[in-house]
Design a protein around this motif. Structure first.
Motif, PDB file in Angstrom:
ATOM      1  N   ASP A 144      29.718  -8.985  36.423  1.00 12.76           N
ATOM      2  CA  ASP A 144      30.345  -9.408  37.667  1.00 12.76           C
ATOM      3  C   ASP A 144      29.422 -10.270  38.547  1.00 12.76           C
ATOM      4  N   VAL A 145      28.163  -9.875  38.683  1.00 12.70           N
ATOM      5  CA  VAL A 145      27.341 -10.550  39.714  1.00 12.70           C
ATOM      6  C   VAL A 145      26.170 -11.392  39.201  1.00 12.70           C
ATOM      7  N   ALA A 146      25.761 -11.211  37.938  1.00 13.54           N
ATOM      8  CA  ALA A 146      24.492 -11.826  37.508  1.00 13.54           C
ATOM      9  C   ALA A 146      24.458 -13.341  37.745  1.00 13.54           C
ATOM     10  N   LEU A 147      25.536 -14.027  37.384  1.00  8.06           N
ATOM     11  CA  LEU A 147      25.515 -15.485  37.516  1.00  8.06           C
ATOM     12  C   LEU A 147      25.408 -15.909  38.981  1.00  8.06           C
ATOM     13  N   SER A 148      26.160 -15.234  39.851  1.00  7.99           N
ATOM     14  CA  SER A 148      26.125 -15.653  41.263  1.00  7.99           C
ATOM     15  C   SER A 148      24.764 -15.371  41.896  1.00  7.99           C
ATOM     16  N   VAL A 149      24.055 -14.350  41.402  1.00  8.68           N
ATOM     17  CA  VAL A 149      22.699 -14.080  41.915  1.00  8.68           C
ATOM     18  C   VAL A 149      21.797 -15.286  41.629  1.00  8.68           C
ATOM     19  N   LEU A 150      21.874 -15.794  40.395  1.00 14.80           N
ATOM     20  CA  LEU A 150      21.031 -16.944  40.024  1.00 14.80           C
ATOM     21  C   LEU A 150      21.471 -18.198  40.769  1.00 14.80           C
ATOM     22  N   GLN A 151      22.800 -18.365  40.897  1.00 14.22           N
ATOM     23  CA  GLN A 151      23.316 -19.535  41.632  1.00 14.22           C
ATOM     24  C   GLN A 151      22.854 -19.519  43.088  1.00 14.22           C
ATOM     25  N   ASN A 152      22.692 -18.306  43.633  1.00 17.46           N
ATOM     26  CA  ASN A 152      22.193 -18.182  45.007  1.00 17.46           C
ATOM     27  C   ASN A 152      20.673 -18.280  45.058  1.00 17.46           C
ATOM     28  N   LYS A 153      20.074 -18.628  43.923  1.00 19.20           N
ATOM     29  CA  LYS A 153      18.619 -18.851  43.804  1.00 19.20           C
ATOM     30  C   LYS A 153      17.804 -17.594  44.115  1.00 19.20           C
ATOM     31  N   ARG A 154      18.248 -16.477  43.534  1.00 21.12           N
ATOM     32  CA  ARG A 154      17.473 -15.233  43.614  1.00 21.12           C
ATOM     33  C   ARG A 154      17.079 -14.845  42.194  1.00 21.12           C
ATOM     34  N   ASP A 155      15.915 -14.209  42.052  1.00 27.76           N
ATOM     35  CA  ASP A 155      15.575 -13.606  40.763  1.00 27.76           C
ATOM     36  C   ASP A 155      16.435 -12.367  40.581  1.00 27.76           C
ATOM     37  N   LEU A 156      16.455 -11.860  39.334  1.00 29.57           N
ATOM     38  CA  LEU A 156      17.329 -10.721  39.031  1.00 29.57           C
ATOM     39  C   LEU A 156      16.610  -9.784  38.063  1.00 29.57           C
ATOM     40  N   MET A 157      16.631  -8.486  38.371  1.00 26.48           N
ATOM     41  CA  MET A 157      16.140  -7.502  37.393  1.00 26.48           C
ATOM     42  C   MET A 157      17.348  -6.726  36.904  1.00 26.48           C
ATOM     43  N   SER A 193      21.069 -17.485  30.541  1.00 30.11           N
ATOM     44  CA  SER A 193      19.857 -18.156  30.102  1.00 30.11           C
ATOM     45  C   SER A 193      19.823 -19.597  30.636  1.00 30.11           C
ATOM     46  N   GLU A 194      20.950 -20.299  30.551  1.00 31.45           N
ATOM     47  CA  GLU A 194      21.067 -21.667  31.087  1.00 31.45           C
ATOM     48  C   GLU A 194      20.877 -21.664  32.605  1.00 31.45           C
ATOM     49  N   ALA A 195      21.494 -20.654  33.269  1.00 29.33           N
ATOM     50  CA  ALA A 195      21.426 -20.597  34.726  1.00 29.33           C
ATOM     51  C   ALA A 195      19.977 -20.383  35.199  1.00 29.33           C
ATOM     52  N   CYS A 196      19.200 -19.598  34.433  1.00 27.73           N
ATOM     53  CA  CYS A 196      17.780 -19.407  34.799  1.00 27.73           C
ATOM     54  C   CYS A 196      17.080 -20.763  34.845  1.00 27.73           C
ATOM     55  N   LYS A 197      17.390 -21.601  33.838  1.00 25.07           N
ATOM     56  CA  LYS A 197      16.744 -22.929  33.788  1.00 25.07           C
ATOM     57  C   LYS A 197      17.268 -23.801  34.914  1.00 25.07           C
ATOM     58  N   ASP A 198      18.600 -23.839  35.076  1.00 23.94           N
ATOM     59  CA  ASP A 198      19.211 -24.721  36.083  1.00 23.94           C
ATOM     60  C   ASP A 198      18.722 -24.399  37.495  1.00 23.94           C
ATOM     61  N   PHE A 199      18.643 -23.093  37.803  1.00 21.39           N
ATOM     62  CA  PHE A 199      18.320 -22.707  39.186  1.00 21.39           C
ATOM     63  C   PHE A 199      16.859 -22.273  39.328  1.00 21.39           C
ATOM     64  N   LYS A 200      16.093 -22.441  38.225  1.00 21.41           N
ATOM     65  CA  LYS A 200      14.651 -22.120  38.227  1.00 21.41           C
ATOM     66  C   LYS A 200      14.388 -20.690  38.724  1.00 21.41           C
ATOM     67  N   LYS A 201      15.134 -19.770  38.191  1.00 20.46           N
ATOM     68  CA  LYS A 201      14.991 -18.364  38.551  1.00 20.46           C
ATOM     69  C   LYS A 201      14.764 -17.542  37.287  1.00 20.46           C
ATOM     70  N   THR A 202      14.292 -16.296  37.457  1.00 18.01           N
ATOM     71  CA  THR A 202      13.904 -15.477  36.306  1.00 18.01           C
ATOM     72  C   THR A 202      14.706 -14.185  36.285  1.00 18.01           C
ATOM     73  N   ILE A 203      15.110 -13.783  35.077  1.00 20.20           N
ATOM     74  CA  ILE A 203      15.712 -12.452  34.889  1.00 20.20           C
ATOM     75  C   ILE A 203      14.650 -11.545  34.259  1.00 20.20           C
ATOM     76  N   TYR A 204      14.430 -10.397  34.845  1.00 22.35           N
ATOM     77  CA  TYR A 204      13.472  -9.425  34.324  1.00 22.35           C
ATOM     78  C   TYR A 204      14.221  -8.276  33.663  1.00 22.35           C
ATOM     79  N   LEU A 205      13.826  -7.931  32.437  1.00 25.25           N
ATOM     80  CA  LEU A 205      14.402  -6.784  31.721  1.00 25.25           C
ATOM     81  C   LEU A 205      13.252  -5.800  31.466  1.00 25.25           C
ATOM     82  N   PRO A 206      13.127  -4.747  32.239  1.00 24.90           N
ATOM     83  CA  PRO A 206      12.047  -3.781  31.987  1.00 24.90           C
ATOM     84  C   PRO A 206      12.147  -3.178  30.578  1.00 24.90           C
ATOM     85  N   SER A 207      11.026  -2.702  30.057  1.00 24.62           N
ATOM     86  CA  SER A 207      11.032  -2.130  28.699  1.00 24.62           C
ATOM     87  C   SER A 207      11.868  -0.858  28.635  1.00 24.62           C
ATOM     88  N   GLY A 208      12.200  -0.297  29.781  1.00 23.29           N
ATOM     89  CA  GLY A 208      13.104   0.853  29.809  1.00 23.29           C
ATOM     90  C   GLY A 208      12.492   2.057  29.136  1.00 23.29           C
TER      91      GLY A 208
END
Ligand SMILES: NC(=O)c1ccc[n+]([C@@H]2O[C@H](COP(=O)([O-])OP(=O)(O)OC[C@H]3O[C@@H](n4cnc5c(N)ncnc54)[C@H](O)[C@@H]3O)[C@@H](O)[C@H]2O)c1
Length: 272
Positions: A79-92, A109-124
């Protein structure tokens, strides 16, 4: 200080918020949102520095925060991941299973490049991802066997069609064997680690997952075997389940805290 907003105020979200509140994570928690108002209120009550409860999940990235932390569900990610990147925020993201849907993975993955933002996935709830990432191109086989108490598996979509009755098991029983892709769709809240392994290894079709229900265990155990040109690796992680949500391991919470702490700190980064 980094500014954080949080989506999901359950077992992981609560411990992350407490780690920010006590200064372990050097940041400010400005906003929270949970589909259950009760969960948001109960979390805010526990904190000295009270965040604002947002009206909906999409607003979390409209405030001037550095990162939105998802600890809710696969649906929330979709629901929200894409809009977070579009709003130029990083996302975990904690609900990593959502990324096994290739169209979602590619779009994000494309949105990270387009908006120069990073998604973090902890090792859990597992270890060894640093080593597995390094040998990624040489892996020939990758498998994970997850053993949990039946109560940690309850409610999974798998049981809607399976004849297995978790309450009647009297010994360790293999209830599922298949690909990580199938496992994540049938056990969405139980097997995020299989999604993580697939994403940093050889993909979700080739990653083999076995799930064992063991009424005699009080741990969430993951046994990982990786083989290839580089040699062989095995990892066994015996996790204590979180008391407030037995599906979630204590290590998953600590790993989320450490990822966020690292994001918020200027320091020497250790490990691959
Ligand atoms: N990456 C890992 O290794 C790992 C390990 C454990 C759990 N997880 C995942 O992390 C997520 C959180 O885990 P938890 O133990 O805190 O779960 P939890 O059930 O204790 O808490 C989740 C909270 O999120 C809320 N929520 C769910 N969907 C929502 C939505 N669409 N919008 C708003 N709020 C929503 C629920 O009301 C609940 O309060 C789950 O998806 C879980 O599968 C990942």
């Amino acid at each position: 200080m980094k500014r954080i907003s949080l989506l999901g105020c359950g077992a992981i979200g609560t411990q992350l918020a407490l780690a920010i509140d006590c200064g372990k994570i050097p940041a400010t928690l400005t906003h929270v949102y949970d589909g259950s108002k009760e969960a948001s209120l109960s979390l805010v009550e526990k904190l000295k520095n009270k965040p604002i409860i947002a009206e909906n999940s999409h607003l979390l990235s409209s405030y001037p925060v550095d990162i939105v932390v998802e600890a809710a569900s696969q649906e929330a990610v979709k629901d929200v991941a894409l809009s977070v990147l579009q709003n130029k925020r990083d996302l975990m993201i904690m609900s990593v299973g959502a990324l096994l849907d290739e169209s979602i993975y590619d779009v994000l993955s494309e949105a990270c490049k387009d908006f120069k933002k990073t998604i973090y996935l902890p090792s859990g709830a597992i270890g060894g991802l640093d080593a597995i990432k390094s040998v990624k191109d040489e892996i020939e086989s990758l498998s994970i066997t997850t053993t949990k108490h039946p109560r940690s598996l309850k409610g999974a979509k798998f049981f809607e069609t399976s004849k297995i009755n978790l309450d009647s098991l009297d010994c360790a029983t293999t209830i599922f064997e298949g690909s990580a892709r199938e496992a994540v769709s049938l056990f969405p809240a139980n097997i995020n680690v299989a999604a993580l392994l697939s994403l940093c290894g050889i993909g979700s079709e080739k990653t083999v997952v076995t799930i064992v229900a063991d009424p005699a265990t009080n741990k969430n155990t993951h046994h990982i075997e990786v083989g290839g040109k580089f040699g062989k690796m095995t990892f066994t992680i015996e996790n204590i389940p979180d008391p407030s949500n037995p599906k979630t391991s204590r290590l998953a919470i600590l790993s989320a805290i450490e990822t966020l702490r690292k994001y918020c700190s200027n320091e020497i980064h250790i490990g691959t």
